[in-house]
Design an enzyme around this catalytic site. Structure first.
Site, short mmCIF file in Angstrom:
data_model
loop_
_atom_site.label_atom_id
_atom_site.label_comp_id
_atom_site.label_asym_id
_atom_site.label_seq_id
_atom_site.Cartn_x
_atom_site.Cartn_y
_atom_site.Cartn_z
CB SER A 26 -8.22 1.34 5.94
OG SER A 26 -8.93 2.54 6.05
CE LYS B 36 -3.70 2.22 2.69
NZ LYS B 36 -4.61 2.08 3.86
CB SER C 186 -7.79 3.96 2.88
OG SER C 186 -6.93 3.44 3.89
#
Length: 464
Positions: free
Chosen positions: A179, A80, A155
């Site tokens: 997330s 990420k 996210s």
């Protein structure tokens, strides 16, 4: 081997260790799939293909000579893009940081490399892990591989989309209000938010110091346990790191559930935030399945989702504002509209709000701890709905808070979300399991029992 893209991390590592699969062959197959499919998924911000192939060739040479770095030797992973990878930009999916080149790996990336993993590149996220899905940023938002018109959750959106689509078998995500578990729920994979402090956050761009977690995202529970074993451990240079003994999570996956006590938090989805009927039905089916496996299931009550959400919101927005206030003052135009709006809310939180929320948080921790003295694991909803369309801002805004993930950021307990089934529209619906502090092993055992009973690890989106 056919369908290399659906190989689990553990199966790939075993095949590499026994010289039945080349790390170069696996990495190249995944890079070819990324080249073909990622233009419609947008899971990546940057593919680092040349470096990945160099690492794969080195891993192959080591495997041939009988030197394996660790249990993930030669297995590709996605990162990420709020997590540092040396030599690559950590953009946080924002114009604000598009030229922010990391000088060193984050601790979690360093540990994955130490276990033998190969970094494929940096993955899409909501801007600064809070603003998305957004269409006014330098890179487009990731999409759901089960239906690319739909939201993949966030996210850690690129992590969820890419794992589910077979672009890589495992990814790192972060979780401040859900997330890791939101994209796991939307994309039908396994996402764990470990106990607070179990995984070092050093080298990860912060959103909320009190609530941030780093977690593994995989297609199977076994892979999730294997990945957590690699990244867990105390870091004396991370002030939030816990001095806890690292668990051997894979060893306990086959645990017999007879006598295990499961607390079903029904009020989350029945009264606090009434769920879609398909979600409600699936949660009851999970509870019944665990009973047939020998567990006992009883209803338990915790503080309401409204209370948990309010505490999470005050702490998150206050701490995020403390991080972003200088940039928001100097260059607000460089933020996307969604992130700017959500971060600006922190400017209106008072010190009194923050203190009251912090005090209530301690009370909530005590209430969840009391429940977990009576049961061994909690069962509850993750998302209250299947994923909505990504191009409908009103629907995204409506469904995003309809979830039961934030309670366990507030309390710091380990929480795992995974597929519970498919909706009538063919989109994943999910379930969440929550355990005692540092008892990820029990959470994994319950999740593995459900996975084996339901065959969720065999369900993949059709993309080709």
């Amino acid at each position: 081997m056919s369908d290399l893209h659906w190989l689990t991390a553990s199966a790939a590592a075993h095949a590499i260790a026994t010289r039945k699969l080349s790390p170069v062959e696996l990495t190249q197959a995944l890079l070819d799939r990324i080249e073909r499919l990622d233009p419609k998924l947008n899971a990546f911000i940057r593919v680092d293909g040349e470096a990945a192939l160099r690492a794969a060739k080195a891993a192959e040479a080591e495997a041939v000579s009988g030197r394996l770095r660790g249990p993930l030797h030669g297995v590709p992973v996605g990162i990420k893009d709020i997590i540092d990878v040396a030599g690559l930009a950590t953009t946080c999916h924002s114009k604000v940081l598009e030229d922010n080149i990391a000088t060193a790996d984050a601790v979690c990336v360093e540990k994955l490399r130490g276990a033998g993993a190969i970094v494929l590149g940096k993955l899409s996220t909501h801007e600064f892990a809070i603003g998305g899905p957004s269409f006014d940023l330098p890179w487009p938002p990731a999409r759901n591989p089960w239906n690319t018109d739909h939201h993949p959750g966030g996210s850690s959106s690129g992590s969820g989309s890419g794992v589910a689509a077979g672009l890589f078998p495992m990814a790192l995500g972060t979780d401040t209000g859900g997330s890791v578990r939101n994209p796991a729920s939307c994309c039908g994979i396994v996402g764990l938010k470990p106990t607070y402090g179990l995984v070092s956050r050093r080298g990860v761009f912060p959103l909320s110091f009190t609530l941030d977690h780093i977690g593994p995202m995989t297609r199977t529970v076994t892979d999730n346990a294997l990945m957590l074993q690699a990244i867990a451990g105390h870091d004396p240079l991370d002030p939030g790191s816990a001095a806890a003994t690292q668990g051997h999570y894979v060893a306990g996956l086959e645990r017999d559930l007879r006598g295990l006590r499961v607390g079903f938090v029904r009020h989350f989805h029945e009264t606090d935030t009434p769920a879609d009927p398909e979600v409600t039905a699936v949660l009851e089916h999970v509870a019944h399945t665990l009973q047939t496996e020998g567990a006992t299931v009883r209803t338990v009550r915790l503080p309401t989702l409204g209370e948990f959400g309010a505490v999470n919101r005050v702490i998150l927005q206050s701490e995020a504002w403390s991080i972003h206030a200088p940039w928001l003052g100097e260059r607000p135009q460089d933020y996307g509209q969604l992130a700017r709006r959500r971060l600006m809310a922190g400017a209106f939180m008072s010190a009194g709000d923050y203190v009251l929320a912090s005090r209530r948080r301690l009370e909530m921790i005590a209430e969840v701890e009391a429940a977990l003295r009576e049961v061994d694991v909690l069962l509850c909803a993750s998302s209250m709905d299947p994923a909505c369309r990504i191009d409908n801002p009103a629907d995204v805004e409506r469904t995003y808070p309809r979830q039961a993930r934030t309670p366990f950021n507030v309390t710091g307990h380990p929480a795992l979300a995974m597929m519970a089934g498919l909706s009538s529209a063919g989109l994943p619906v999910s379930v969440q399991f929550v355990g005692r502090y540092f008892d990820e092993a029990t959470v994994f055992a319950v999740a593995h029992a459900w996975e084996q009973a339901a065959g969720t690890d065999q369900k993949h989106p059709v993309l080709d």
